[in-house]
Design a protein around this motif. Structure first.
Motif: not given
Ligand SMILES: [Fe+2]
Ligand SMILES: [Fe+2]
Lengths: 316, 104
Positions: A74-81, A36-41, A91-96
Motif C-alpha cells: 500500500g505504501h508503494g502504491q501511495l508513493l507511485y501516485r 520512485e526510489f522510495h516507492a520501489n523500496s 506508474r506503469e513506467e516506474m513498475l516496469s
C-alpha cells in the motif's frame, strides 16, 4: 507560467507545492527520483518479507506479517501516485523499470533473507531507520509526498514495534536463538549503517533536494538520530555491537562511522543494480508481476469498457 | 445539479468536505462554492465535484476494519522497551484511532 528554480527555492517550505503549481522540470525530476526510489523500496521490502507469512512460528506473527506486507505494498502504491502527479513518469513506467532492473531501491532490500532470526533486522532496524527518515518527510515541500507520509507514519509504528517484539522474544529465547540472532545482527549491521548512504560530501543529490524543500534533514543527521535511538536498544536486548565497522559517539552527540570499515564497492554496485544477489530479488519480483499480468489486463479492459459506455458502473 | 464542495484551508492541508451547492455547470459551481464556502472560513482552494460522480460505501454495506480481532495490526499491542519518538507518535495516532472506533 512555469516557476523558476530561484522562486521555488525562495518559497520552499513544508507542503508548499502541489499539482496545481507549474513547477520547473528540475524540481519535478528531483522529486520523481526521490519518490520512485522510495516507492520501489516499499515494494521490494514487501517481497523480502512475504515468505515469512509462511515461515512465522506462530499464528500471531503470521497475521502481523501478512498485515505488514499488505501495508508496505500500500505504501508503494501511495508513493507511485505521489510520484505520478509530478508528470515525469507514469506508474506503469516506474513498475516496469523496477521489473527490468532499471528502478533503484534501498540497499538493504537487495540482500536475500531466509531465516526467522533475520526478520527483526528488517522489521525493527530497517523499518526503524526508514521511519526516522519518513517522519521528517512529513515536512516535504511536495504536498502529495507529505500527505502520503501522514498515512505511512500512522501505520509504521506497528511495524517497528512488532519487529522489536520479535527481537525481544528471540533474545529472551533459547541459547541457540540468541546465537542465531546475534549472527544475523552481525551480518546485517554494516548494511543497516549504510542505509543512510555515505557521508554528505559524497552524496550528489542532497543539495538540490534540500534547497527546494523536498527533504529537510541530511543523511548524517538522520544517521545520528537513528543511532541515538537504536544502538542503545540493540544493547538493551543483549546484542553485541561488532568491533567493526568502528563507530564512535562525539561529545556533541553525533556519531562517526569509520567509512573505510564499510564495503562501499558493494554499496555502489548495489546502487547500480549490479550486485548479483540483488538481481535475484529483482527477478523474483518480476516473475511475480508477470504471473498476475492477466489481472491487470482484465482491469484495463473494464476501464476501457467503462470509458466507452455510459453507465459508469465499472466497479460493480 | 448538485455539486459537492471540498475546502482546503491552507496550502499543504487536505481538502475536506464542507457542503454542496446547486449550479447548472462547473463554472457556476466554482463561483457559487467560492461565495458560499470560501468567504468566511480561511480558504486556500476549493474542489467541486458533481454529486453523481461521488461513489459511496458505508457501514450498511461494509464492515470497515473487518469482523475479526485486528489488534495485531496496532503498535500498542506490542509492549517492548520505550520506542523512538516518531514511533511513539505513530502509536498515539493508532491508539486515538482505536478509541474512535470504540475498540478501547
Ligand atoms: Fe512502509
Ligand atoms: Fe514498514
Amino acid at each position: 507560467m512555469t516557476m523558476d528554480v530561484e522562486e521555488v527555492k525562495r518559497r520552499a517550505g513544508p507542503r508548499e507545492f502541489s499539482p496545481a503549481d507549474d513547477l520547473p522540470e528540475e524540481y519535478r525530476t528531483a522529486a520523481t527520483r526521490m519518490l520512485e526510489f522510495h516507492a520501489n523500496s516499499e515494494i521490494m521490502g514487501a517481497y523480502l518479507e512475504r515468505p515469512f507469512i509462511r515461515q512465522s512460528p506462530s499464528l500471531e506473527r503470521k497475521l502481523a506479517f501478512s498485515a505488514k506486507v499488505q501495508d508496505e505494498i500500500g505504501h508503494g502504491q501511495l508513493l507511485y501516485r505521489a510520484a505520478e502527479s509530478l508528470g515525469i513518469k507514469t506508474r506503469e513506467e516506474m513498475l516496469s523499470d523496477l521489473a527490468n532492473g532499471d528502478g533503484k531501491f534501498l540497499n538493504c532490500f537487495h540482500y536475500p533473507m531466509t531465516e526467522w532470526e533475520e526478520t527483526p533486522m528488517i522489521a525493527f532496524f530497517v523499518d526503524g531507520a526508514a521511519m526516522r527518515r519518513q517522519a521528517t518527510l512529513k515536512q516535504s515541500s511536495w504536498e502529495p509526498y507529505a500527505h502520503a507520509m501522514d498515512k505511512v507514519c500512522f501505520e509504521e509504528g506497528f511495524h517497528v514495534k512488532h519487529g522489536e517484539s520479535i527481537l525481544a522474544e528471540l533474545m529472551n529465547g533459547s541459547r541457540k536463538e540468541q546465537r542465531l540472532t546475534q549472527a544475523a545482527f552481525e551480518e546485517w549491521w554494516p548494511r543497516i549503517l549504510q542505509f543512510f548512504g555515505p557521508t554528505d560530501d559524497q552524496s550528489t543529490h542532497h543539495d538540490f533536494a534540500a534547497d527546494v524543500g523536498l527533504k529537510t534533514m541530511t543523511n548524517d543527521e538522520l544517521r545520528t538520530a537513528f543511532l541515538n535511538s537504536y544502538l542503545p536498544k540493540a544493547e538493551t536486548y543483549g546484542l553485541e555491537i561488532p568491533d567493526e565497522p568502528r563507530i564512535r559517539q562525539n561529545d556533541d552527540g553525533t556519531w562517526d562511522v569509520v567509512e573505510d570499515d564499510l564495503d562501499w564497492e558493494e554499496f555502489f554496485s548495489i546502487a547500480k543494480n549490479e550486485y548479483e544477489p540483488g538481481l535475484g530479488q529483482i527477478n523474483a519480483r518480476k516473475e511475480a508481476q508477470a504471473a498476475v499480468e492477466w489481472v491487470r489486463e482484465v482491469l484495463d479492459d473494464r476501464e476501457a469498457m467503462a470509458a466507452g459506455g455510459h453507465t459508469g458502473q465499472a466497479a460493480d | 445539479m448538485i455539486w459537492e464542495v471540498f475546502r482546503q484551508e491552507a496550502a499543504g492541508d487536505y481538502h475536506a468536505h464542507c457542503g454542496n451547492v446547486h449550479a447548472p455547470d462547473r463554472e457556476m459551481a466554482l463561483l457559487f462554492a467560492e461565495i458560499q464556502h470560501g468567504r468566511r472560513k480561511p480558504t486556500n482552494s476549493l474542489w467541486v465535484v458533481p454529486q453523481d460522480e461521488v461513489g459511496e460505501v458505508d457501514t450498511d454495506e461494509a464492515v470497515f476494519g473487518g469482523t475479526t480481532d485486528k489488534s495485531y495490526r496496532f503498535a500498542q499491542t506490542y509492549s517492548v522497551e520505550p520506542a523512538a519518538e516518531e514511533v511513539e507518535a505513530s502509536e498515539e495516532e493508532q491508539t486515538e484511532a482505536e478509541r474512535k472506533r470504540g475498540d478501547l
